[in-house]
Design a protein around this motif. Structure first.
Motif, PDB file in Angstrom:
ATOM      1  N   GLU A 132       0.841  -1.191   0.000  1.00 39.52           N
ATOM      2  CA  GLU A 132       0.000   0.000   0.000  1.00 39.52           C
ATOM      3  C   GLU A 132       0.881   1.249   0.000  1.00 39.52           C
ATOM      4  O   GLU A 132       1.670   1.468   0.924  1.00 39.52           O
ATOM      5  N   LEU A 133       0.772   2.060  -1.050  1.00 41.08           N
ATOM      6  CA  LEU A 133       1.540   3.296  -1.177  1.00 41.08           C
ATOM      7  C   LEU A 133       0.613   4.423  -1.627  1.00 41.08           C
ATOM      8  O   LEU A 133      -0.447   4.167  -2.209  1.00 41.08           O
ATOM      9  N   PRO A 134       1.005   5.697  -1.401  1.00 42.85           N
ATOM     10  CA  PRO A 134       0.107   6.812  -1.749  1.00 42.85           C
ATOM     11  C   PRO A 134      -0.231   6.873  -3.239  1.00 42.85           C
ATOM     12  O   PRO A 134      -1.361   7.129  -3.615  1.00 42.85           O
ATOM     13  N   PHE A 135       0.771   6.653  -4.101  1.00 44.55           N
ATOM     14  CA  PHE A 135       0.541   6.761  -5.541  1.00 44.55           C
ATOM     15  C   PHE A 135       0.956   5.456  -6.206  1.00 44.55           C
ATOM     16  O   PHE A 135       1.896   5.407  -6.989  1.00 44.55           O
ATOM     17  N   GLU A 136       0.223   4.404  -5.908  1.00 48.08           N
ATOM     18  CA  GLU A 136       0.578   3.058  -6.348  1.00 48.08           C
ATOM     19  C   GLU A 136      -0.524   2.535  -7.248  1.00 48.08           C
ATOM     20  O   GLU A 136      -1.707   2.736  -7.006  1.00 48.08           O
ATOM     21  N   SER A 137      -0.114   1.931  -8.369  1.00 50.09           N
ATOM     22  CA  SER A 137      -1.069   1.532  -9.400  1.00 50.09           C
ATOM     23  C   SER A 137      -1.529   0.090  -9.257  1.00 50.09           C
ATOM     24  O   SER A 137      -2.251  -0.413 -10.111  1.00 50.09           O
ATOM     25  N   GLY A 138      -1.130  -0.596  -8.203  1.00 49.54           N
ATOM     26  CA  GLY A 138      -1.515  -1.990  -8.033  1.00 49.54           C
ATOM     27  C   GLY A 138      -0.520  -2.921  -8.683  1.00 49.54           C
ATOM     28  O   GLY A 138       0.523  -2.513  -9.210  1.00 49.54           O
ATOM     29  N   LEU A 139      -0.806  -4.207  -8.645  1.00 48.56           N
ATOM     30  CA  LEU A 139       0.096  -5.201  -9.199  1.00 48.56           C
ATOM     31  C   LEU A 139       0.143  -5.110 -10.724  1.00 48.56           C
ATOM     32  O   LEU A 139      -0.867  -4.848 -11.370  1.00 48.56           O
ATOM     33  N   ASN A 140       1.335  -5.321 -11.262  1.00 49.04           N
ATOM     34  CA  ASN A 140       1.463  -5.254 -12.717  1.00 49.04           C
ATOM     35  C   ASN A 140       0.744  -6.436 -13.380  1.00 49.04           C
ATOM     36  O   ASN A 140       0.444  -7.441 -12.742  1.00 49.04           O
ATOM     37  N   GLU A 141       0.485  -6.313 -14.664  1.00 51.74           N
ATOM     38  CA  GLU A 141      -0.347  -7.292 -15.381  1.00 51.74           C
ATOM     39  C   GLU A 141       0.303  -8.656 -15.532  1.00 51.74           C
ATOM     40  O   GLU A 141      -0.356  -9.636 -15.897  1.00 51.74           O
ATOM     41  N   TRP A 142       1.602  -8.772 -15.244  1.00 50.71           N
ATOM     42  CA  TRP A 142       2.306 -10.036 -15.431  1.00 50.71           C
ATOM     43  C   TRP A 142       2.378 -10.853 -14.148  1.00 50.71           C
ATOM     44  O   TRP A 142       2.986 -11.920 -14.119  1.00 50.71           O
ATOM     45  N   VAL A 143       1.787 -10.363 -13.074  1.00 53.50           N
ATOM     46  CA  VAL A 143       1.739 -11.119 -11.818  1.00 53.50           C
ATOM     47  C   VAL A 143       0.609 -12.136 -11.890  1.00 53.50           C
ATOM     48  O   VAL A 143      -0.551 -11.775 -12.107  1.00 53.50           O
ATOM     49  N   ASP A 144       0.941 -13.411 -11.724  1.00 47.92           N
ATOM     50  CA  ASP A 144      -0.073 -14.465 -11.723  1.00 47.92           C
ATOM     51  C   ASP A 144      -0.529 -14.823 -10.310  1.00 47.92           C
ATOM     52  O   ASP A 144      -1.669 -15.214 -10.092  1.00 47.92           O
ATOM     53  N   LEU A 145       0.378 -14.709  -9.345  1.00 46.33           N
ATOM     54  CA  LEU A 145       0.068 -14.985  -7.944  1.00 46.33           C
ATOM     55  C   LEU A 145       0.453 -13.747  -7.142  1.00 46.33           C
ATOM     56  O   LEU A 145       1.640 -13.451  -6.973  1.00 46.33           O
ATOM     57  N   GLY A 146      -0.534 -12.993  -6.705  1.00 43.33           N
ATOM     58  CA  GLY A 146      -0.247 -11.715  -6.060  1.00 43.33           C
ATOM     59  C   GLY A 146      -0.862 -11.575  -4.685  1.00 43.33           C
ATOM     60  O   GLY A 146      -1.961 -12.077  -4.425  1.00 43.33           O
ATOM     61  N   ILE A 147      -0.136 -10.909  -3.799  1.00 45.05           N
ATOM     62  CA  ILE A 147      -0.632 -10.586  -2.461  1.00 45.05           C
ATOM     63  C   ILE A 147      -0.364  -9.109  -2.223  1.00 45.05           C
ATOM     64  O   ILE A 147       0.751  -8.624  -2.477  1.00 45.05           O
ATOM     65  N   ASN A 148      -1.358  -8.384  -1.736  1.00 47.02           N
ATOM     66  CA  ASN A 148      -1.174  -6.973  -1.397  1.00 47.02           C
ATOM     67  C   ASN A 148      -1.056  -6.811   0.117  1.00 47.02           C
ATOM     68  O   ASN A 148      -1.905  -7.310   0.863  1.00 47.02           O
ATOM     69  N   PHE A 149       0.001  -6.131   0.550  1.00 54.81           N
ATOM     70  CA  PHE A 149       0.275  -5.949   1.969  1.00 54.81           C
ATOM     71  C   PHE A 149       0.039  -4.498   2.387  1.00 54.81           C
ATOM     72  O   PHE A 149       0.213  -3.567   1.603  1.00 54.81           O
ATOM     73  N   ARG A 150      -0.351  -4.342   3.646  1.00 52.46           N
ATOM     74  CA  ARG A 150      -0.419  -3.017   4.242  1.00 52.46           C
ATOM     75  C   ARG A 150       0.917  -2.637   4.888  1.00 52.46           C
ATOM     76  O   ARG A 150       1.308  -1.480   4.904  1.00 52.46           O
ATOM     77  N   TYR A 151       1.615  -3.626   5.445  1.00 47.77           N
ATOM     78  CA  TYR A 151       2.780  -3.344   6.281  1.00 47.77           C
ATOM     79  C   TYR A 151       4.064  -3.864   5.637  1.00 47.77           C
ATOM     80  O   TYR A 151       4.145  -5.013   5.220  1.00 47.77           O
ATOM     81  N   PHE A 152       5.055  -2.983   5.573  1.00 45.91           N
ATOM     82  CA  PHE A 152       6.320  -3.333   4.942  1.00 45.91           C
ATOM     83  C   PHE A 152       6.974  -4.548   5.599  1.00 45.91           C
ATOM     84  O   PHE A 152       7.534  -5.406   4.928  1.00 45.91           O
ATOM     85  N   PHE A 153       6.932  -4.611   6.942  1.00 51.46           N
ATOM     86  CA  PHE A 153       7.687  -5.678   7.609  1.00 51.46           C
ATOM     87  C   PHE A 153       7.092  -7.055   7.334  1.00 51.46           C
ATOM     88  O   PHE A 153       7.821  -8.043   7.249  1.00 51.46           O
ATOM     89  N   ALA A 154       5.765  -7.140   7.171  1.00 50.90           N
ATOM     90  CA  ALA A 154       5.149  -8.422   6.820  1.00 50.90           C
ATOM     91  C   ALA A 154       5.558  -8.821   5.400  1.00 50.90           C
ATOM     92  O   ALA A 154       5.910  -9.973   5.126  1.00 50.90           O
ATOM     93  N   ARG A 155       5.519  -7.868   4.499  1.00 52.56           N
ATOM     94  CA  ARG A 155       5.910  -8.113   3.107  1.00 52.56           C
ATOM     95  C   ARG A 155       7.373  -8.532   3.001  1.00 52.56           C
ATOM     96  O   ARG A 155       7.713  -9.471   2.282  1.00 52.56           O
ATOM     97  N   LYS A 156       8.250  -7.854   3.717  1.00 50.14           N
ATOM     98  CA  LYS A 156       9.685  -8.161   3.631  1.00 50.14           C
ATOM     99  C   LYS A 156       9.986  -9.563   4.154  1.00 50.14           C
ATOM    100  O   LYS A 156      10.900 -10.233   3.673  1.00 50.14           O
ATOM    101  N   THR A 157       9.210 -10.001   5.134  1.00 52.26           N
ATOM    102  CA  THR A 157       9.391 -11.372   5.630  1.00 52.26           C
ATOM    103  C   THR A 157       9.150 -12.385   4.511  1.00 52.26           C
ATOM    104  O   THR A 157       9.890 -13.361   4.375  1.00 52.26           O
ATOM    105  N   MET A 158       8.142 -12.138   3.690  1.00 53.57           N
ATOM    106  CA  MET A 158       7.808 -13.071   2.607  1.00 53.57           C
ATOM    107  C   MET A 158       8.892 -13.107   1.545  1.00 53.57           C
ATOM    108  O   MET A 158       9.173 -14.158   0.967  1.00 53.57           O
ATOM    109  N   PHE A 159       9.520 -11.966   1.280  1.00 52.13           N
ATOM    110  CA  PHE A 159      10.593 -11.920   0.289  1.00 52.13           C
ATOM    111  C   PHE A 159      11.734 -12.862   0.665  1.00 52.13           C
ATOM    112  O   PHE A 159      12.349 -13.497  -0.190  1.00 52.13           O
TER     113      PHE A 159
END
Length: 254
Positions: A132-159
């Protein structure tokens, strides 16, 4: 153009929620968590926020637990499609897919889109972990399996948790953040046999030279810490290095 049609083009995501027009003015979840100094307000909202954070981890773990071998690819969201770095990202994604690895990116435009596109066109698995970002366009069209996160630290754990290594193309603050977090995790033994490969000697070498000439003599880091990184100039070398380096990580987690 009417005010309504102008606002219709405004859009951003808030976790799994899509916001358009006036709704885009809602505050960011990360900012609410980190920037709110009203202690009474915190007393009432933090217990609920903990559940929301927990749900992001549950969603991420549940979605990615059966992903299989994967490599996270980082780079600038501002990379243009006609850029050599974009083409390099496509090649990286394709070569990883052909090597049997899923490609994980931040799900955005630029280099992230390029790596996702390369993976899809090569018949591989393309994953995007959005934020989630202020000026973010969502997942790009080439993502087949996507998850949207609110919190950076949760997202970074998945990476890190679901990848066996990182390939890092030229990028900005977010790219540097992921790079140094990965280096810290390896240096402190939080993850093992985790290769980190940088593409673009002209871009990355000045940073490494500064670390070697400034941080090492100052005792801030050890010379051996720089051995955590490999710098190459082409996609084939990057993929070969990360595949070779990830074999130990795969065996240690199996």
């Amino acid at each position: 153009m009417s005010n309504h049609s102008t606002k219709a083009s405004e859009s951003r995501r808030k976790g799994p929620v899509q916001l358009r027009r006036e709704q885009t003015s809602q505050d960011l979840s990360d900012r609410s968590l980190l920037d709110n100094h009203d202690s009474a307000h915190f007393t009432h909202t933090d217990p609920w926020r903990v559940l929301r954070i927990q749900s992001e981890f549950v969603e991420g773990f549940g979605t990615l637990s059966e992903l299989g071998p994967a490599i996270s690819v980082f780079g600038s969201a501002r990379t243009l499609k006609e850029s050599a770095y974009y083409r390099l990202g496509e090649e990286v994604g394709a070569l990883l897919a052909k090597a049997g690895y899923a490609v994980i990116t931040g799900g955005g435009p630029g280099t992230m889109e390029a790596a996702n596109k390369g993976a899809v066109e090569a018949g591989g698995t393309s994953v995007g972990l959005g934020i989630e970002l202020p000026f973010e366009s969502g997942l790009n069209e080439w993502v087949d399996l996507g998850i949207n996160f609110r919190y950076f630290f949760a997202r970074k754990t998945m990476f890190v948790k679901y990848a066996q290594g990182f390939i890092v193309l030229p990028g900005g603050l977010g790219t540097l953040d992921e790079l140094f977090e990965a280096m810290t995790l390896v240096q402190t033994g939080k993850v093992t046999s985790f290769p980190i490969v940088l593409i673009g000697k002209d871009f990355w070498q000045p940073l490494i030279d500064w670390m070697r000439c400034t941080q090492v003599p100052g005792g801030m880091i050890a010379e051996a810490d720089l051995d955590l990184l490999q710098i190459v100039d082409d996609a084939a070398s990057a993929v070969a290095a990360v595949v070779e380096g990830s074999s130990g990580h795969l065996s240690s987690t199996s």
